[in-house]
Scaffold this active site. Sequence first.
Site: not given
Length: 297
Positions: A33, A38
């Site tokens: 996700a 990230h």
Amino acid sequence: VIERLETPDLAAAWCADRRAAVQTLGFVPTMGALHEGHLGLVRRAADENERVCVSVFVNPLQFNDPRDFERYPRDFTADADLLAANGCDMVFTGTLAEFFAGSEGDMERVARRDPGPAAASLEGEHRPGHFEGVATIVGRLFEVVEPDRAYFGLKDYQQSLVVTDVARAMAHAMNREIEVIACPTAREASGLARSSRNELLSAAQRTEAAAIHRALLAARDAWHAESVRDAAVLAARMRAVLEPTSLVVEYAELRDPEAWTAVQPAGPMERAVALVAARAGEVRLIDNVRLDGAARV
Ligand code: PAF
């Protein structure tokens, strides 16, 4: 082109080839996700290493709430496409049974790693077993990848302390130093820390959730503009921002980032990180801000 590998064994072989070619390897462990938080870690890993690999594994060992595990967003194809566009060379996944040989996919049969002293209180207290689960999978991922550097987001502040201890404890056994690099929290324009769980918030909850960052900044302002050093006073400043909202506060506390303690320190603090966990409806959010302005954790 990105390699997509479906098992930890394939990933371990790919990583061993990189080591044989004397290429430095940066590693970003994730639960998928993927969001800008990230991707920032992946880009930094690509800047600092010759090769980058990312794991995507929604680790059941670290969810104290089974409903949270079930609802956790998953989209491996979308994740792999985002990774390919951000400098990742290899992404891998696997099943619990593949990561932990002998467990046959049964969580009860996975030997847990002790997460150490940084797991005491706050997340450790509110999510029983969470850090055992994190330390166990991160230790396993480090064995698979044997990276030179591993990248984590500072939003999960206590986690960054726990995984630093895991890397240190493993260094001797693996005969390899893994440098844990804790990176600044990525935020939405409102200040809300980026999190995969933000996807689960309604528009109204998202607006409310921005109060978490405002509360942390209120503590930071008190530290800088008023030279407040008393943890209880700083915590009260955070609560004053959070209490008028519909958020349900689990904790709003201070810790010395260089000397983690189970309870909030009494007396004047020299260094401080302010940490909050609060629920917006059923979605649990955490965030933190270092008050004394030091660059790292
Ligand atoms: O921060 C996360 O996403 C997870 O805790 C991690 C480090 C990937 C371990 O499952």
